[in-house]
Design a protein around this motif. Sequence first.
Motif, PDB file in Angstrom:
ATOM      1  N   MET A   1       0.851  -1.197   0.000  1.00 23.79           N
ATOM      2  CA  MET A   1       0.000   0.000   0.000  1.00 23.79           C
ATOM      3  C   MET A   1       0.884   1.242   0.000  1.00 23.79           C
ATOM      4  O   MET A   1       1.894   1.294   0.715  1.00 23.79           O
ATOM      5  N   ASP A   2       0.488   2.236  -0.791  1.00 21.90           N
ATOM      6  CA  ASP A   2       1.213   3.505  -0.755  1.00 21.90           C
ATOM      7  C   ASP A   2       0.227   4.665  -0.865  1.00 21.90           C
ATOM      8  O   ASP A   2      -0.947   4.488  -1.196  1.00 21.90           O
TER       9      ASP A   2
ATOM     10  N   THR B   1      -1.392   7.724  -2.571  1.00 20.09           N
ATOM     11  CA  THR B   1      -1.574   8.031  -3.989  1.00 20.09           C
ATOM     12  C   THR B   1      -2.065   9.448  -4.264  1.00 20.09           C
ATOM     13  O   THR B   1      -1.813   9.994  -5.335  1.00 20.09           O
TER      14      THR B   1
ATOM     15  N   THR C   1      -5.034   6.211  -0.418  1.00 20.10           N
ATOM     16  CA  THR C   1      -4.024   5.179  -0.627  1.00 20.10           C
ATOM     17  C   THR C   1      -4.407   4.260  -1.788  1.00 20.10           C
ATOM     18  O   THR C   1      -5.554   4.241  -2.245  1.00 20.10           O
ATOM     19  N   SER C   2      -3.438   3.469  -2.214  1.00 15.53           N
ATOM     20  CA  SER C   2      -3.664   2.537  -3.316  1.00 15.53           C
ATOM     21  C   SER C   2      -4.629   1.418  -2.956  1.00 15.53           C
ATOM     22  O   SER C   2      -5.181   0.764  -3.843  1.00 15.53           O
ATOM     23  N   ASP C   3      -4.846   1.178  -1.668  1.00 14.98           N
ATOM     24  CA  ASP C   3      -5.801   0.162  -1.209  1.00 14.98           C
ATOM     25  C   ASP C   3      -7.207   0.723  -1.033  1.00 14.98           C
ATOM     26  O   ASP C   3      -8.100   0.018  -0.562  1.00 14.98           O
ATOM     27  N   GLY C   4      -7.403   2.000  -1.350  1.00 11.12           N
ATOM     28  CA  GLY C   4      -8.718   2.611  -1.224  1.00 11.12           C
ATOM     29  C   GLY C   4      -9.021   3.177   0.149  1.00 11.12           C
ATOM     30  O   GLY C   4     -10.122   3.687   0.374  1.00 11.12           O
ATOM     31  N   LEU C   5      -8.068   3.081   1.071  1.00 11.28           N
ATOM     32  CA  LEU C   5      -8.275   3.662   2.403  1.00 11.28           C
ATOM     33  C   LEU C   5      -8.064   5.169   2.358  1.00 11.28           C
ATOM     34  O   LEU C   5      -7.242   5.677   1.578  1.00 11.28           O
TER      35      LEU C   5
ATOM     36  N   ASP D   1       4.898   4.403   1.853  1.00 10.07           N
ATOM     37  CA  ASP D   1       4.069   3.473   2.614  1.00 10.07           C
ATOM     38  C   ASP D   1       3.514   4.208   3.825  1.00 10.07           C
ATOM     39  O   ASP D   1       4.281   4.673   4.674  1.00 10.07           O
TER      40      ASP D   1
ATOM     41  N   ALA E   1      -6.595   0.373   8.507  1.00 10.65           N
ATOM     42  CA  ALA E   1      -6.047  -0.818   7.856  1.00 10.65           C
ATOM     43  C   ALA E   1      -5.964  -1.997   8.812  1.00 10.65           C
ATOM     44  O   ALA E   1      -6.184  -3.151   8.422  1.00 10.65           O
TER      45      ALA E   1
END
Length: 375
Positions: free
Chosen positions: A1-2, A4, A22-26, A57, A98
């Motif tokens: 995850m980073d 974005t 973030t890249s995970d949608g958080l 990260d 997360a």
Amino acid sequence: MDVTDYELFEVPPRSLLLKVETSDGLVGWGEPVLEGRAQTAAEAVRELMDSYVLGADPYDIELLWQQMYRSGFYRGGAVLMSALSGIDQALWDIKGKALGAPVYELLGGKARERIKLYAHANGADPGDAARSRVEEGFSAIKSGPGVDLEHIDRTPAVEAARENVRAMREAVGDDVDLMLDFHGKPSKPMAKRLVGELAEFDPMFYEELLGPEKNDLLPDLAERTAVPIATGERLYGRWEFKPLLESGAVDVVQPDVSHAGGITELRKIASMAETYDVALAPHSPLSSVALAASLQVDACTQNAIIQEQIVLNEDVPNYLTDMSVFEHDDEGYVDLPSGPGLGIEVDEDFVREMATEDAWDAPVVRRTDGSISEW
């Protein structure tokens, strides 16, 4: 995850909110405002985010904190520390979400079950203002003495301050905690008078008797009163608190989670203060985001005693989908937040609706002769 992307929103009454994606949608939220200088703080946020945080990260909070603080060579101060503070809050919010845990669980777990909130009492009639806040369920209130003093002032001005404080104490009775905030307005000679004249009203503490540039004069005032002395809302980072703690003059430190370095630094300042037997009462006259971040530190900090807030006031916009996280009992105690991250859900649609480019400006206060005073 980073990380974005990010977005900033200036909203009433005097807040700047930061959304980090973030890249995970958080999504994480923080409040990196510098009241009265929101656009200046916003530009500092952009510089820090673009230089150090985008692509990183978000779990690496300590590393990113140190990078934002040290890598620019010039560091500290109101603007950079406020920008760093809000970014730090948003990173903790992401990490907590997360991992499915409140931030305080990631900082060692709870040190208490609840924390007392206090409310401000402002109004033309100080007694009525104080009484109304008690009727709302607060057993701790804060107000100023209600008098703008000259550098050297006479007895009538001091008596006016006494009568204002007397009115508040008589209105709320002896069981309510009454904190007196001087906002750094008095000169040293007038502060010397006030600490003696107002002690009979049993204040919980005197706040900012002097401006932060005069903290070296506090030991003399501390020797003149048994009332605890509080200060620190305009100090940035633990290094600025170090000489204050070493002086032995302060009993309560009041770092602001949106100015002093975020959750990361607030926790460290609190730990420093604990070694000097000094209490923590975080400054927080901002939105629900800053309050939620402050409560995360209160939850896991042994020497936290009370929490400032203004969001439980009908005149202040609330930017959450659910304000029940701040519901308190009839003595002003709020349970620890249980949701992940900061424990809040920001109403992004309302934030966007309220976003403005009309910056809040700090008031200009003048003495009788036209010279400038603190506000």
